[in-house]
Design a protein around this motif. Structure first.
Motif, PDB file in Angstrom:
ATOM      1  N   HIS A 118      -3.509  17.025 -24.166  1.00 52.13           N
ATOM      2  CA  HIS A 118      -4.465  17.247 -25.248  1.00 52.13           C
ATOM      3  C   HIS A 118      -5.178  18.600 -25.163  1.00 52.13           C
ATOM      4  CE1 HIS A 118      -4.199  12.801 -24.677  1.00 52.13           C
ATOM      5  NE2 HIS A 118      -3.927  12.892 -25.974  1.00 52.13           N
ATOM      6  N   ASP A 169      -6.197  18.859 -18.934  1.00 49.89           N
ATOM      7  CA  ASP A 169      -5.364  17.817 -19.535  1.00 49.89           C
ATOM      8  C   ASP A 169      -4.141  18.512 -20.129  1.00 49.89           C
ATOM      9  OD1 ASP A 169      -4.288  16.155 -21.767  1.00 49.89           O
ATOM     10  OD2 ASP A 169      -5.844  14.765 -21.101  1.00 49.89           O
ATOM     11  N   GLN A 172      -3.037   8.848 -17.542  1.00 47.61           N
ATOM     12  CA  GLN A 172      -3.415  10.174 -18.026  1.00 47.61           C
ATOM     13  C   GLN A 172      -2.499  11.236 -17.430  1.00 47.61           C
ATOM     14  OE1 GLN A 172      -5.471  10.042 -20.407  1.00 47.61           O
ATOM     15  NE2 GLN A 172      -6.125   7.935 -20.023  1.00 47.61           N
ATOM     16  N   TYR A 200     -12.013  10.560 -20.066  1.00 48.02           N
ATOM     17  CA  TYR A 200     -11.121   9.520 -20.577  1.00 48.02           C
ATOM     18  C   TYR A 200     -11.830   8.184 -20.787  1.00 48.02           C
ATOM     19  CZ  TYR A 200      -7.885  13.060 -18.933  1.00 48.02           C
ATOM     20  OH  TYR A 200      -7.236  14.247 -18.724  1.00 48.02           O
ATOM     21  N   HIS A 212       1.404  20.017 -13.332  1.00 47.98           N
ATOM     22  CA  HIS A 212       1.425  18.558 -13.511  1.00 47.98           C
ATOM     23  C   HIS A 212       1.955  17.899 -12.240  1.00 47.98           C
ATOM     24  CE1 HIS A 212       1.967  14.680 -15.515  1.00 47.98           C
ATOM     25  NE2 HIS A 212       3.143  14.626 -14.895  1.00 47.98           N
ATOM     26  N   ILE A 231      -2.543  14.929 -16.099  1.00 41.17           N
ATOM     27  CA  ILE A 231      -3.444  15.987 -15.637  1.00 41.17           C
ATOM     28  C   ILE A 231      -2.654  17.026 -14.859  1.00 41.17           C
ATOM     29  CG2 ILE A 231      -5.466  16.505 -14.208  1.00 41.17           C
ATOM     30  CD1 ILE A 231      -6.376  13.611 -14.738  1.00 41.17           C
TER      31      ILE A 231
END
Length: 680
Positions: free
Chosen positions: A645, A642, A613, A678, A595, A615
């Motif tokens: 999610h 991601d 977001q 997205y 991340h 990522i």
């Protein structure tokens, strides 16, 4: 006494006479018996010769055993007779012809021989029921010949009958994406062709072919080659060229040319999914040799999923072998089989995503794999450059095929299934093995000086190099900056045995059971045999090889709490049960570091950041050198997912990125694709 002697003398001539009679009778009997035996053997040899030529399909020799009078009575020359058999038996795709119970007998009322036999054969409809034949032989010029009648083709045939093969073509199943969009379907095209009988003969035929060649831009060599195909008859339609836009041009009245509407396979995504879906083509002689169930003129899968699932997609053709009489309308069915349409194959690919990735990579030499790390569904498999499968199916010219096959960029190569050195994306696995063995401490700093390092003088002139000079480095920093030296040192601390054992858990040397041709991922050729190879392996070089699909699989634990997810391509495909290969805490530690590769301004994938977001990513390059100390081709990689999610894992690769931004160029190309996840 005298009387007795005289009586004996009187009996002697009688005995001699009887002996002579018996002897003469025996000679006569032997003569005529031998003659009858010779005639029987000669008659038998004729029938055996005829049936042997038939079973071996030596059609050019069939007329040799037939009475010339019977041929004339049926308006046949030897050449036409042989051609008649050839056309009929090849037309029904006869094979495995066998003759049994052959018998001949003398027909006393006429002095001729009769013969009988049973015949079985296979056609494209399967095994035909046994046919029983009866006929006569007649003698002419001291030779026995078969008195031929149409019932020697098939027992129920009469004068004026014809054999007709009616095909019921099975509808090929479709290949469908996860959302019901067709990736391979059936449609129609307009094609031009020729009927040999309409070309004329001799000089006229040569001139007609020459004119057609110039008018339609088809070489005379190609036209003649197609006319000489084994299945072509005088009245066959021989296709030559697909008409663009299905419209007839001003060439519609060219002598010898005719047009036909033809059902063909259509690939809506064209180049975007060519390697994956593949294409169909006409069965070749080599195909028939490998698979005797194939018949000439049939279309089969030649590559990709069309090839792998050909049997399911193709179904089974049906049809009838008929005896028909054009004058009376009488029809007899010799054999029939109902067609069985092919099955549809639904795959996990998302056609929209597949097309978008192809558009982004078009013009590059590269590949991209996108997988759902929770289910293993492969959402996209793209390879560039590509080829036109619609052109392959409709009839590619030798020049067009040569253009593809001689292209140094290898457009037929499915790069998503081709193994590459993964470069720095592999550092994620080295970090995980270090954490699992307790060697690596995430926040522990290590001092590293300069851009080059080697363990000691035993390494000779070989150095491990890094791009960013940072004095204090921990595992997270090393992933953010992609520090080769840090991970080389970590691998040496882990040791060869523990490193290799830890890496193997990530799907190496394992068949992923996908319907694709792909070698297993490897750590090394014959084991990690040196410290230098161990150091190189730590940052995804050395002898390390993985395909983009295998990388997506190997990296799935970081998006899935430590579980290795096996990929699947077919909708209802069963895969191995997900297996936890690293601790959840280890996976989450790596995920947080990845991340920061995106979120930190100094991260190598910071440009991938999308507002709002979360990522995680790792970039990498792998330099391919012919030998150490020289410059080589540099391939760029991106691994991204991601981290909230876990609905996608992206692994993308572009070859030869040196001087074009390295792995940053791959990020630039793939960012629009990741952004699309997205967008509502």
């Amino acid at each position: 006494m005298w009387n007795k002697i005289n009586k004996k003398k009187a009996k002697l001539p009688t005995i001699i006479g009887l002996t002579i009679i018996v002897l003469v009778s025996s000679i006569v009997y032997i003569y005529f018996t031998s003659k009858a035996r010779r005639e029987y053997n000669n008659a038998l040899a004729v029938v055996e010769s005829f049936t042997e030529n038939l079973t071996k399909q030596n059609f050019n020799n069939l007329s040799e055993d037939i009475s010339s009078n019977s041929l004339r009575n049926n308006n046949l020359t030897p050449e036409k007779y042989n051609a008649k058999y050839r056309n009929i038996f090849l037309g029904i795709h006869a094979k495995n012809i066998k003759v049994t119970d052959l018998n001949i007998q003398k027909h006393k009322p006429t002095g001729r021989y009769t013969f009988s036999y049973n015949l079985t054969m296979d056609t494209s409809l399967g095994k035909m029921k046994k046919q029983s034949y009866h006929g006569f032989l007649i003698k002419k010029d001291k030779e026995w010949k078969i008195q031929w009648k149409p019932n020697l083709i098939f027992p129920t045939m009469q004068q004026g009958d014809r054999v007709k093969f009616v095909t019921q073509v099975a509808t090929r199943g479709k290949i469908i994406d996860r959302n019901g969009r067709n990736l391979a379907e059936n449609g129609y095209i307009q094609e031009m062709g020729i009927i040999p009988r309409h070309l004329g003969s001799g000089k006229e035929k040569e001139q007609t072919i020459h004119y057609i060649s110039k008018k339609f831009s088809i070489s005379e060599e190609d036209i003649i080659k197609k006319l000489n195909q084994r299945w072509v008859m005088e009245d066959s339609f021989v296709p030559l060229k697909v008409l663009e836009n299905n419209t007839l041009s001003n060439t519609s009245t060219v002598k010898g040319v005719t047009y036909s509407r033809k059902e063909v396979r259509i690939y809506p995504l064209n180049e975007a999914a060519a390697h994956l879906i593949g294409y169909v083509g006409k069965v070749s002689a080599e195909d028939i040799q490998r698979h005797p169930s194939y018949t000439e003129g049939e279309y089969i899968g030649k590559s990709g999923l069309e090839y792998t699932y050909d049997k399911e997609l193709r179904g089974k053709n049906g049809g009838e072998v008929q005896i028909v009489n054009p004058q009376t309308g009488r029809k007899t069915i010799l054999q029939s089989l109902s067609k069985k349409d092919g099955k549809d194959i639904r795959i996990t690919i998302d056609a929209r995503l597949q097309q978008k990735i192809y558009d982004q990579l078009n013009g590059e030499i590269g590949a991209s794999t996108i997988m759902n790390p929770r289910t293993g569904d492969l959402l996209a498999l793209v390879s560039t450059p590509s080829y036109d499968p619609n052109l392959m199916t409709r009839g590619i010219s030798s020049e067009q095929y040569a253009e593809y096959s001689e292209d140094p960029r290898l457009p037929f190569l499915a790069r998503y299934a081709t193994r590459y050195a993964p470069g720095s994306t592999f550092k994620t696995i080295t970090a995980a093995v270090g954490l699992e063995t307790g060697v690596t401490k995430p926040g522990e700093k290590r001092r590293i000086s300069g851009l080059e390092w080697k363990k000691d003088t035993s390494w000779g002139n070989y150095f491990v190099k890094r791009v960013h000079e940072v004095d204090q480095v921990n595992m997270i920093d090393a992933l953010v900056h992609s520090d080769n030296i840090f991970f080389a040192q970590e691998a040496l601390k882990i040791g060869k045995e523990r490193f290799e054992k830890g890496v193997m858990k990530f799907g190496f040397n394992k068949d992923l059971s996908l319907p694709l041709s792909m070698k297993e991922a490897q750590v090394s050729n014959k084991g990690i045999l040196s410290e230098v190879l161990l150091a190189d392996s730590a940052y995804g070089q050395g002898e390390m090889l993985l395909s983009p699909i295998q990388q997506a699989t190997a990296y799935s634990p970081f998006a899935n709490g430590g579980k290795l997810i096996y990929p699947k391509l077919i909708n209802n495909q069963k895969t191995l049960i997900p297996k936890r290969i690293i601790e959840k805490n280890t996976a989450n530690t790596i995920k947080q570091a990845l991340h920061e590769v995106v979120s930190r301004p100094d991260g190598t994938a910071h440009s991938l950041q999308i507002k709002g977001q979360s990522i995680a990513a790792k970039t990498g390059t792998a330099e391919l050198k012919k030998k150490k100390g020289t410059n080589g081709i540099e391939n760029g990689f991106l691994f991204a997912f991601d981290d909230k999610h876990s609905n996608y894992v992206v692994v993308s690769m572009i070859e030869n990125v040196k001087g074009r931004g390295g792995s940053s160029y791959v990020v630039q190309k793939m960012k629009p694709v990741i952004e699309s996840f997205y967008q509502k």
